[in-house]
Write a protein that holds these residues in place. Structure first.
Motif, PDB file in Angstrom:
ATOM      1  N   ASN A 215      15.487 -28.338   8.197  1.00 50.44           N
ATOM      2  CA  ASN A 215      14.622 -29.243   8.644  1.00 50.44           C
ATOM      3  C   ASN A 215      13.239 -28.574   8.349  1.00 50.44           C
ATOM      4  N   THR A 216      12.537 -29.901   8.585  1.00 54.65           N
ATOM      5  CA  THR A 216      11.438 -28.907   8.745  1.00 54.65           C
ATOM      6  C   THR A 216      10.701 -29.439  10.311  1.00 54.65           C
ATOM      7  N   ILE A 217       9.938 -28.928  11.856  1.00 58.62           N
ATOM      8  CA  ILE A 217       9.901 -28.973  12.267  1.00 58.62           C
ATOM      9  C   ILE A 217       8.039 -29.026  11.954  1.00 58.62           C
ATOM     10  N   ASN A 218       6.996 -30.597  12.209  1.00 64.09           N
ATOM     11  CA  ASN A 218       5.748 -30.469  12.278  1.00 64.09           C
ATOM     12  C   ASN A 218       5.036 -30.396  13.592  1.00 64.09           C
ATOM     13  N   LEU A 259      13.075 -26.153  19.810  1.00 66.07           N
ATOM     14  CA  LEU A 259      14.053 -27.199  18.633  1.00 66.07           C
ATOM     15  C   LEU A 259      14.059 -26.222  17.429  1.00 66.07           C
ATOM     16  N   VAL A 260      13.760 -24.901  17.547  1.00 64.94           N
ATOM     17  CA  VAL A 260      14.389 -23.943  16.332  1.00 64.94           C
ATOM     18  C   VAL A 260      15.131 -24.061  17.661  1.00 64.94           C
ATOM     19  N   ALA A 274      14.982 -34.279   7.293  1.00 70.24           N
ATOM     20  CA  ALA A 274      15.230 -34.336   8.496  1.00 70.24           C
ATOM     21  C   ALA A 274      13.242 -33.537   9.469  1.00 70.24           C
ATOM     22  N   GLU A 275      12.131 -34.458   9.310  1.00 67.23           N
ATOM     23  CA  GLU A 275      10.687 -33.862   9.645  1.00 67.23           C
ATOM     24  C   GLU A 275      10.316 -34.483  10.955  1.00 67.23           C
ATOM     25  N   ILE A 276      10.744 -33.372  12.233  1.00 71.32           N
ATOM     26  CA  ILE A 276      10.587 -34.181  13.082  1.00 71.32           C
ATOM     27  C   ILE A 276       9.644 -33.068  13.864  1.00 71.32           C
ATOM     28  N   SER A 277       8.698 -34.459  14.535  1.00 68.41           N
ATOM     29  CA  SER A 277       6.980 -33.926  14.663  1.00 68.41           C
ATOM     30  C   SER A 277       6.773 -33.533  16.329  1.00 68.41           C
ATOM     31  N   ILE A 278       6.267 -32.741  16.453  1.00 66.45           N
ATOM     32  CA  ILE A 278       6.480 -32.251  17.426  1.00 66.45           C
ATOM     33  C   ILE A 278       4.762 -31.550  17.724  1.00 66.45           C
TER      34      ILE A 278
END
Length: 290
Positions: A215-218, A259-260, A274-278
């Motif tokens: 997954n990616t956190i943006n 979130l990690v 998933a790409e999850i935006s913060i």
């Protein structure tokens, strides 16, 4: 000419690992951890975090440590700036291009895992290079280096530790950026490299997700020392930046790291690719004259 210069730079880069006389020849070990007689019996799971010397990287290490992970951190500095279990100094450009450097790094991580009877459960690709220049000043070397650090190095790190992560049914979290989708002038190298990282996440989720979540956190704007230093002497601009966000604030590093933790410890395996935006809602906001 620029590509030739880049290759000369790559060949001149050195892979340096911190030394400690009482432990691994090439790994710096936390003093607190060394003083724990039974530390090697405590940990069953480990996390490898790149870019651990930054505010976000350290916050990720800190939160993972609270969850019982043995922390292996890496960054380009010779020494760790914070107290983590193990630190390996690594220049990611060299890690990508030099087979011997990559093997040395992998062997050092494997040695830590074996000596601590621990499985690699988490890989967080957090390290980043942000070069901001107008397009007419941006060089091919700037562009290539940005992609090497921000996209190719995560790919290479995943390739290096895929078998360990498959065995542990682990998690990969890539720290991307709002710039992968929404950007502004002078961010060509950074935004395109982060878009590449997003593409890598989607592609690998298709190939690896039977055993590994990817997954990616943006994040949007995050209150780090680097960001605050950029506004030194102009605090009104910080207030203005916060007002641009519907949330009325910018993120704290801990919001990223929490979130990690969720993706690595509470994920049943269906959240992948998933790409999850913060981003405080700024990614949903239309800016126009009205």
């Amino acid at each position: 000419m620029e590509i030739k210069l880049l290759m000369n730079q790559i060949l001149s880069l050195r892979f340096v690992m911190a030394r400690h006389p009482n432990q691994h020849d090439d790994v710096e070990v936390s003093k607190d951890l060394r003083n724990r007689d039974n530390y090697h019996m405590k940990y069953k799971k480990s996390a490898l975090v790149t870019g651990c010397n930054g505010d976000i990287g350290f916050s990720i290490c800190e939160e993972l440590s609270k969850e019982g992970f043995l922390i292996i951190g890496t960054d380009l500095d010779k020494k760790a700036k914070f107290d983590i279990d193990f630190y390996i100094s690594c220049e990611l450009i060299d890690f990508v291009h030099d087979d011997s450097s990559r093997l040395k790094f992998k062997n050092s991580v494997t040695q830590i895992l074996n000596e601590n009877k621990s499985d690699l459960k988490v890989l967080v690709n957090n390290a980043a290079l942000q070069i901001t220049k107008p397009f007419d000043e941006l060089t091919t070397i700037d562009f290539l280096n940005s992609h090497i650090v921000n996209s190719v190095a995560p790919f290479t790190m995943i390739k290096s530790f895929e078998s360990q992560l498959r065995k542990s049914k682990g998690s990969i979290v890539n720290i991307g950026s709002i710039h992968s989708k929404l950007t502004k002038p002078n961010f060509c190298a950074y935004s395109t490299s982060k878009a590449s990282l997003s593409g890598l996440t989607r592609a690998l989720s298709i190939e690896l997700s039977e055993n590994i979540t990817v997954n990616t956190i943006n994040p949007g704007a995050v209150e780090t020392k680097m960001l605050l230093n950029g506004f030194e002497g102009n605090l009104d601009k910080i207030k203005e930046l916060k007002k641009f966000h519907p949330a009325g604030k910018i993120a704290k590093p801990g919001e990223i790291s929490k979130l990690v933790i969720f993706l690595c410890t509470n994920n049943e395996g269906f959240i992948t690719g998933a790409e999850i935006s913060i981003d405080g809602g700024i990614g949903s906001r239309l800016h126009d004259p009205i």
